[in-house]
Design a protein around this motif. Structure first.
Motif, PDB file in Angstrom:
ATOM      1  N   THR A   1       0.892  -1.492  -0.432  1.00 60.26           N
ATOM      2  CA  THR A   1       0.020  -0.410  -0.272  1.00 60.26           C
ATOM      3  C   THR A   1       1.144   1.209   0.219  1.00 60.26           C
ATOM      4  OG1 THR A   1      -1.885   1.155   1.149  1.00 60.26           O
ATOM      5  CG2 THR A   1       0.612   0.516   2.467  1.00 60.26           C
ATOM      6  N   ASP A   2       0.281   2.369  -0.708  1.00 63.04           N
ATOM      7  CA  ASP A   2       1.295   3.799  -0.818  1.00 63.04           C
ATOM      8  C   ASP A   2       0.367   4.707  -1.143  1.00 63.04           C
ATOM      9  OD1 ASP A   2       3.536   4.915  -0.065  1.00 63.04           O
ATOM     10  OD2 ASP A   2       4.941   3.563  -1.502  1.00 63.04           O
ATOM     11  N   GLY A   3       0.309   5.959  -1.193  1.00 64.89           N
ATOM     12  CA  GLY A   3       0.299   6.935  -1.593  1.00 64.89           C
ATOM     13  C   GLY A   3       1.398   7.663  -2.587  1.00 64.89           C
ATOM     14  N   VAL A   4       1.302   8.712  -3.564  1.00 62.63           N
ATOM     15  CA  VAL A   4       1.587   9.641  -4.198  1.00 62.63           C
ATOM     16  C   VAL A   4       2.402  10.559  -3.583  1.00 62.63           C
ATOM     17  CG1 VAL A   4       0.275   8.943  -5.856  1.00 62.63           C
ATOM     18  CG2 VAL A   4      -0.299  11.155  -5.545  1.00 62.63           C
ATOM     19  N   GLY A   5       2.234  10.746  -2.209  1.00 60.58           N
ATOM     20  CA  GLY A   5       2.649  12.586  -1.188  1.00 60.58           C
ATOM     21  C   GLY A   5       1.935  13.526  -2.357  1.00 60.58           C
ATOM     22  N   THR A   6       2.827  14.462  -1.543  1.00 55.98           N
ATOM     23  CA  THR A   6       2.708  15.862  -2.148  1.00 55.98           C
ATOM     24  C   THR A   6       3.256  16.200  -3.384  1.00 55.98           C
ATOM     25  OG1 THR A   6       6.009  16.182  -1.425  1.00 55.98           O
ATOM     26  CG2 THR A   6       3.161  16.851   0.214  1.00 55.98           C
ATOM     27  N   LYS A   7       3.557  14.666  -4.222  1.00 61.02           N
ATOM     28  CA  LYS A   7       3.600  15.208  -5.938  1.00 61.02           C
ATOM     29  C   LYS A   7       2.255  15.768  -6.388  1.00 61.02           C
ATOM     30  CE  LYS A   7       4.396  13.274 -10.108  1.00 61.02           C
ATOM     31  NZ  LYS A   7       5.568  11.429 -10.747  1.00 61.02           N
ATOM     32  N   ILE A   8       0.778  15.040  -5.889  1.00 56.78           N
ATOM     33  CA  ILE A   8      -0.630  15.368  -6.166  1.00 56.78           C
ATOM     34  C   ILE A   8      -0.581  16.834  -5.557  1.00 56.78           C
ATOM     35  CG2 ILE A   8      -1.099  14.950  -3.317  1.00 56.78           C
ATOM     36  CD1 ILE A   8      -3.785  13.402  -5.447  1.00 56.78           C
ATOM     37  N   ASP A   9       0.258  17.818  -4.989  1.00 57.80           N
ATOM     38  CA  ASP A   9      -0.331  19.005  -5.315  1.00 57.80           C
ATOM     39  C   ASP A   9       0.683  19.599  -6.309  1.00 57.80           C
ATOM     40  OD1 ASP A   9      -0.518  21.698  -3.742  1.00 57.80           O
ATOM     41  OD2 ASP A   9       2.103  21.863  -3.839  1.00 57.80           O
TER      42      ASP A   9
ATOM     43  N   MET B   1     -13.999  14.824   2.743  1.00 57.52           N
ATOM     44  CA  MET B   1     -14.355  15.697   4.444  1.00 57.52           C
ATOM     45  C   MET B   1     -14.595  16.685   4.875  1.00 57.52           C
ATOM     46  SD  MET B   1     -12.267  12.283   5.788  1.00 57.52           S
ATOM     47  CE  MET B   1     -10.818  12.079   4.917  1.00 57.52           C
ATOM     48  N   PRO B   2     -15.850  17.512   3.994  1.00 53.53           N
ATOM     49  CA  PRO B   2     -15.381  18.919   4.523  1.00 53.53           C
ATOM     50  C   PRO B   2     -15.206  19.928   5.767  1.00 53.53           C
ATOM     51  CG  PRO B   2     -17.800  17.984   4.802  1.00 53.53           C
ATOM     52  CD  PRO B   2     -16.790  16.930   4.241  1.00 53.53           C
ATOM     53  N   GLY B   3     -14.686  20.586   6.320  1.00 53.09           N
ATOM     54  CA  GLY B   3     -13.048  20.751   7.396  1.00 53.09           C
ATOM     55  C   GLY B   3     -12.685  19.900   7.699  1.00 53.09           C
ATOM     56  N   PHE B   4     -11.691  19.139   7.096  1.00 52.74           N
ATOM     57  CA  PHE B   4     -10.635  18.255   7.496  1.00 52.74           C
ATOM     58  C   PHE B   4      -9.829  18.326   6.484  1.00 52.74           C
ATOM     59  CE2 PHE B   4      -7.935  14.934   7.386  1.00 52.74           C
ATOM     60  CZ  PHE B   4      -7.425  14.460   8.710  1.00 52.74           C
ATOM     61  N   TYR B   5     -10.578  18.807   4.887  1.00 51.05           N
ATOM     62  CA  TYR B   5      -9.491  19.173   3.660  1.00 51.05           C
ATOM     63  C   TYR B   5     -10.010  20.315   3.384  1.00 51.05           C
ATOM     64  CZ  TYR B   5      -7.423  14.301   3.572  1.00 51.05           C
ATOM     65  OH  TYR B   5      -6.857  13.242   3.315  1.00 51.05           O
ATOM     66  N   ASP B   6      -8.873  21.216   2.371  1.00 56.38           N
ATOM     67  CA  ASP B   6      -9.694  22.157   2.133  1.00 56.38           C
ATOM     68  C   ASP B   6     -10.028  22.321   0.588  1.00 56.38           C
ATOM     69  OD1 ASP B   6      -8.294  23.687   4.220  1.00 56.38           O
ATOM     70  OD2 ASP B   6      -6.142  24.286   3.079  1.00 56.38           O
ATOM     71  N   VAL B   7     -10.912  22.790   0.591  1.00 59.81           N
ATOM     72  CA  VAL B   7     -11.473  22.737  -0.491  1.00 59.81           C
ATOM     73  C   VAL B   7     -10.714  22.446  -1.790  1.00 59.81           C
ATOM     74  CG1 VAL B   7     -13.233  24.267  -2.466  1.00 59.81           C
ATOM     75  CG2 VAL B   7     -13.748  24.280  -0.317  1.00 59.81           C
ATOM     76  N   GLY B   8     -10.571  22.042  -2.569  1.00 58.72           N
ATOM     77  CA  GLY B   8      -9.863  22.032  -3.496  1.00 58.72           C
ATOM     78  C   GLY B   8      -8.523  20.734  -3.384  1.00 58.72           C
ATOM     79  N   LYS B   9      -8.006  20.426  -2.363  1.00 56.96           N
ATOM     80  CA  LYS B   9      -6.958  19.523  -1.929  1.00 56.96           C
ATOM     81  C   LYS B   9      -7.663  18.393  -1.960  1.00 56.96           C
ATOM     82  CE  LYS B   9      -4.550  21.971  -0.848  1.00 56.96           C
ATOM     83  NZ  LYS B   9      -3.018  22.281  -1.788  1.00 56.96           N
ATOM     84  N   TYR B  10      -7.556  17.045  -3.013  1.00 54.68           N
ATOM     85  CA  TYR B  10      -7.136  16.181  -2.460  1.00 54.68           C
ATOM     86  C   TYR B  10      -6.152  15.060  -2.704  1.00 54.68           C
ATOM     87  CZ  TYR B  10     -11.329  16.752  -5.725  1.00 54.68           C
ATOM     88  OH  TYR B  10     -12.154  16.931  -5.878  1.00 54.68           O
ATOM     89  N   ASP B  11      -6.635  13.621  -1.786  1.00 52.45           N
ATOM     90  CA  ASP B  11      -5.504  12.545  -1.289  1.00 52.45           C
ATOM     91  C   ASP B  11      -5.882  11.800  -2.029  1.00 52.45           C
ATOM     92  OD1 ASP B  11      -2.950  11.739  -0.798  1.00 52.45           O
ATOM     93  OD2 ASP B  11      -3.278  11.792   1.410  1.00 52.45           O
ATOM     94  N   ILE B  12      -4.560  10.835  -2.354  1.00 57.69           N
ATOM     95  CA  ILE B  12      -5.175   9.128  -3.145  1.00 57.69           C
ATOM     96  C   ILE B  12      -3.990   8.538  -2.759  1.00 57.69           C
ATOM     97  CG2 ILE B  12      -3.101  10.464  -5.627  1.00 57.69           C
ATOM     98  CD1 ILE B  12      -5.757   8.846  -6.952  1.00 57.69           C
ATOM     99  N   ALA B  13      -4.598   7.271  -2.246  1.00 52.61           N
ATOM    100  CA  ALA B  13      -3.922   6.385  -1.988  1.00 52.61           C
ATOM    101  C   ALA B  13      -4.507   4.817  -2.634  1.00 52.61           C
ATOM    102  CB  ALA B  13      -3.270   6.320   0.001  1.00 52.61           C
ATOM    103  N   GLY B  14      -3.618   3.618  -2.481  1.00 52.00           N
ATOM    104  CA  GLY B  14      -4.075   2.872  -2.833  1.00 52.00           C
ATOM    105  C   GLY B  14      -3.399   1.617  -1.799  1.00 52.00           C
TER     106      GLY B  14
END
Length: 332
Positions: free
Chosen positions: A59-67, A140-153
């Protein structure tokens, strides 16, 4: 009157996202998939042909590359990275990826953006020859800012127990073969983002942000093809911690990996990052430096393996050898 939408969760947008995603997930289905997207769980049937099957997971994600992806408004490639980070890891033990599940989280769901992220995941699964059989999209409103996403797999693969690669047959004098990376892959982006502020700046005739978004190379099909004809003794995916930390992970006993830094091509993007004030030692301890995957093989088989990799479309180099005693990497 209060309802879920007044709390910031748009159920209809979620339904739309799932509907858009189905076109991408369905094309990844391989023999063994037992469910369609929308089930409560992903189901996969292990077929015949394995004497003593071992399931291998990662399992992993892509880190801050998504920014960078969101600043460049390019959402359809980081999903490939997400798959690559998982399947390249389980490949290190000789496992064939069977299926993948993704997790996308955000503050406010945009169905089109979420679908583009999953489009990348599906492409990564196609590249790896595995199925995307499920996932989760969390608003998850209020936890992540609008326009912010994260992805993992999360990936699951399979290998026969007697064919599992664990480094136990590596010996003094064995050769290290490096498979060329496609660029920065998905590690070190916190440092990259600290050094590079303008992703629209020109770099070799294109925006540097696009260069940084080049997806992580998936090595699955080419390396699995080698296992049928050659004795691959150990494998390492060069991820977080760079060359220094990852090559020794293939060793079961105490060895030193002697690596010739001049034996392979360093991508121009790394030379640019170094010019911004990063030492060579820190570069090799953070990035892949042009080598995304490493094989340990006998001297007798090295040239044949390199030729087969070249024939399959991946540049490969003899980058060093193994010496008994010591722990770690000796860069020369």
């Amino acid at each position: 009157m209060a309802n879920y939408e007044s709390a910031g969760v748009n159920i209809k947008e979620g339904y739309k996202a799932v509907s858009l995603m189905k076109q991408y997930t369905k094309r990844t289905f391989v023999p063994g998939v037992l469910n369609n997207i929308g089930s409560f769980a992903g189901m996969f049937e292990i077929g015949k042909g394995y004497k003593n099957p071992i399931l291998v997971s990662g399992t992993d994600g892509v880190g801050t590359k998504i920014d960078i992806a969101f600043k460049m408004k390019k959402y359809d490639t980081v999903g490939i990275d997400c798959v690559a980070m998982c399947v390249n890891d389980i490949l290190c033990h000789g496992a064939k990826p069977l299926f993948f599940l993704d997790y996308v989280a955000c503050g406010k769901l945009d169905a089109e953006v979420a679908a583009d992220l999953v489009k990348g995941v599906s492409q990564g699964c196609l590249n790896a020859g595995c199925a995307l059989i499920g996932g989760e999209t969390a608003e998850m409103p209020g936890f992540y800012d609008v326009g912010k996403y994260d992805i993992a797999g999360f990936a699951v693969g399979i290998v026969d127990k007697d064919k599992m690669i664990d480094g136990s047959t590596i010996k003094d004098g064995d050769v290290l073969i490096g498979l060329e990376s496609s660029g920065v892959h998905s590690n070190g982006y916190s440092l990259v983002r600290k050094l590079i502020k303008d992703f629209d700046e020109d770099f070799n005739g294109e925006k540097i942000g696009n260069t940084l978004l080049t997806p992580t190379r998936i090595y699955v099909k080419e390396v699995l093809a080698l296992l049928d004809d050659f004795n691959i003794k150990g494998m390492a995916h060069i991820t977080g911690g760079g060359v220094y930390e990852n090559i020794p992970r293939m060793f079961k006993d105490k060895f030193t990996a002697v690596v010739d830094k001049n034996s392979f091509n360093m991508p121009k993007i790394y030379k640019h990052i170094m010019s911004l004030g990063v030492s060579e030692n820190d570069m090799f301890n953070t990035f892949n430096m042009g080598i995304g995957f490493v094989l340990c093989v006998s001297q007798q088989e090295s040239s044949k393996i390199i030729k087969k990799l070249y024939d399959s479309g991946i540049k490969a180099y003899e980058i060093g050898h193994v010496e008994a005693g010591g722990i770690g990497v000796c860069l020369k």
